[in-house]
Design a protein around this motif. Structure first.
Motif, mmCIF file in Angstrom:
data_model
loop_
_atom_site.group_PDB
_atom_site.id
_atom_site.type_symbol
_atom_site.label_atom_id
_atom_site.label_comp_id
_atom_site.label_asym_id
_atom_site.label_seq_id
_atom_site.Cartn_x
_atom_site.Cartn_y
_atom_site.Cartn_z
ATOM 1 N N ASN A 1 -2.269 5.133 5.453
ATOM 2 C CA ASN A 1 -2.713 4.010 6.278
ATOM 3 C C ASN A 1 -2.548 4.336 7.758
ATOM 4 O O ASN A 1 -2.049 5.395 8.127
ATOM 5 C CB ASN A 1 -1.893 2.761 5.934
ATOM 6 C CG ASN A 1 -2.131 2.306 4.516
ATOM 7 O OD1 ASN A 1 -1.519 2.804 3.594
ATOM 8 N ND2 ASN A 1 -3.017 1.360 4.343
ATOM 9 N N ASP B 1 0.824 -1.211 0.000
ATOM 10 C CA ASP B 1 0.000 0.000 0.000
ATOM 11 C C ASP B 1 0.858 1.262 0.000
ATOM 12 O O ASP B 1 0.470 2.291 -0.552
ATOM 13 C CB ASP B 1 -0.928 0.001 1.220
ATOM 14 C CG ASP B 1 -2.307 0.568 0.896
ATOM 15 O OD1 ASP B 1 -2.428 1.292 -0.099
ATOM 16 O OD2 ASP B 1 -3.252 0.269 1.637
ATOM 17 N N GLY C 1 0.814 5.571 2.442
ATOM 18 C CA GLY C 1 -0.260 4.798 1.822
ATOM 19 C C GLY C 1 -1.133 5.638 0.920
ATOM 20 O O GLY C 1 -0.888 6.833 0.698
ATOM 21 N N GLU C 2 -2.162 5.005 0.404
ATOM 22 C CA GLU C 2 -3.092 5.650 -0.516
ATOM 23 C C GLU C 2 -3.724 6.897 0.086
ATOM 24 O O GLU C 2 -4.073 6.924 1.268
ATOM 25 C CB GLU C 2 -4.215 4.670 -0.883
ATOM 26 C CG GLU C 2 -3.905 3.736 -2.028
ATOM 27 C CD GLU C 2 -4.050 4.417 -3.366
ATOM 28 O OE1 GLU C 2 -5.149 4.404 -3.947
ATOM 29 O OE2 GLU C 2 -3.044 4.985 -3.832
#
Length: 446
Positions: A291, A53, A286-287
């Motif tokens: 995260n 991720d 992360g996206e």
């Protein structure tokens, strides 16, 4: 007539709540009476998704950088058990090389087990069969947002059949499947619970070492840490219903995103409801908004007494590595941002001078390997100068020190003339060192 006021009595010594705020550890959770939740696992830990991720969210990882990060994960967790697994992509040569390097290190004693991530299709399941991992994650999108629009003609039953076929292939390959229930916090109960039951039934004839795991994904960060909220947004309600469906704490993971600022709160709500593992990334990569920042989660798991002591000072090296990749954390990022422990207010500086724990949540220098710091502004006052000189030279000047007063007046004149930027130590170091020469040496935990 004078108004009655509550009686506040003096005590001979201060009550600093040492059980909750120990001098040499992160803040501890002290339960009131018998209110410790019965659903709280005996242990809890984290799992890493930086190589999956984190990359997906923009980390530009070469094989060398990916393995450097994996090595730092091992140094961070050591023998604590706080971080137990890391997942890797398998589709590109560089990702396969990262995985192979990680597997070699793990066989040599590295404490973080490498796993893989695939789409829940038979073709992808066959791809990981001979890679040397014991467990693979499998993307199993759970909400109608996905099941009705990813498949042709679409729908819940078709999605479930596709996922179960892939689960069968993973089981046949001798691996443990870990089902990632994507978008679970927008998914119907009528899909998740029957699907979980079907996976368990499918895996029943296989060894216990292949018993499936389930990762509950708050993919869009819309989950809530509220017990009374309705399905699907209540994270604790969903975890409790999955536990009631026969899943153990150890077979459940929670994977949140931070789109609505609830990522750590939701992680703790999941643990309190009976989920043993939180999946995220160290330093929150992360996206989109990122995260779960695992350092924050581990800090609180430590406070709950659910995990061992990880070495947080290692994350300074991880932050430095991310800086070289153009991915350093923001200045005010909690714990490890440049300004996370920097004050600019004179009242705070004065407090730090008098009793530094007054303005520190815990022993930051000892536990994080980072200083309590200060930047001089028009609001820092003489106290700010005293603190900064003490921090960098080990000497403390009195507020009536003539040279100190002159330096303060000089800086005040700059701010009064319109200066907007803060004054950092490097700018005043030469003058400050002359002032501190021969001054009294002060020992301080700050």
């Amino acid at each position: 007539m004078t108004q009655d006021t509550p009686a506040v009595r003096d005590v001979p010594t201060p009550d600093l709540f040492p059980a909750a705020f120990p001098a040499d550890a992160f803040p501890q959770v002290i339960w009131e009476g018998d209110e410790r939740p019965a659903s709280l696992p005996a242990q809890a830990w984290t799992t890493e998704t930086t190589h999956r991720d984190g990359q997906q969210g923009g980390l530009p990882l070469t094989t060398e950088a990916g393995l450097r990060i994996y090595d730092l994960m091992g140094r961070f967790t050591g023998s604590s058990g706080a971080l137990r697994q890391a997942e890797f992509f398998v589709y590109r040569p560089a990702d396969r090389a990262m995985l192979e390097g990680a597997l070699e290190r793990w066989r040599g004693g590295h404490p973080v087990e490498p796993t893989t991530w695939i789409r829940a299709t038979r073709r992808d399941a066959e791809l990981v069969a001979g890679l040397g991992v014991r467990e693979t994650g499998m993307l199993a999108s759970a909400s109608d947002y996905h099941t009705f629009h990813k498949f042709t003609p679409g729908g819940r039953a078709q999605a479930a059949r596709t996922y179960l076929d892939a689960v069968q292939a993973v089981l046949d390959a001798g691996l443990r499947p870990r089902l990632h229930l994507e978008d679970a916090t927008r998914a119907p109960r009528e899909f998740i619970l029957p699907f979980v039951e079907a996976v368990q039934t499918l895996a029943a004839p296989f060894p216990a070492s292949q018993a499936p795991k389930f990762r509950v994904c708050d993919t869009m960060g819309v989950g809530l840490p509220l017990e009374g909220a309705a399905w699907p947004r209540s994270v604790p309600r969903m975890i409790r219903e999955l536990r009631a469906a026969g899943l153990s704490a150890e077979s459940l993971e929670f994977h949140p995103h931070n789109d609505t600022h609830l990522v750590v709160a939701n992680s703790l709500a999941a643990v309190l409801a009976g989920c043993a593992a939180i999946n995220g990334t160290l330093l929150g990569k992360g996206e989109r908004t990122g995260n779960a920042p695992l350092e924050g989660v581990v800090l609180h798991l430590s406070g709950l007494g659910l995990t061992g002591d990880a070495d947080f000072t290692v994350l300074n090296d991880l932050n430095d590595l991310y800086e070289t990749l153009g991915q350093g954390v923001p200045a005010k990022y909690p714990l490890f941002g440049r300004d996370a422990h920097r004050t600019r207010a004179g009242i705070h500086a004065d407090g730090l001078n008098k009793f530094w724990p007054m303005y520190a949540p815990f022993n930051v220098p000892a536990l994080l390997g980072r200083p309590l710091d200060l930047s001089l502004t028009k609001d820092s006052g003489v106290a700010g100068l005293i603190f900064l000189i003490r921090q960098h030279t080990g000497t403390e000047l009195g507020k009536d020190h003539a040279g100190l007063r002159a330096l303060h007046e000089s800086l005040t004149a700059e701010f009064d003339a319109g200066r907007q930027t803060a004054v950092e130590w490097e700018e005043i170091a030469e003058r400050a060192l002359k002032l501190s020469a021969g001054g009294p040496v002060v020992r301080s935990g700050a």
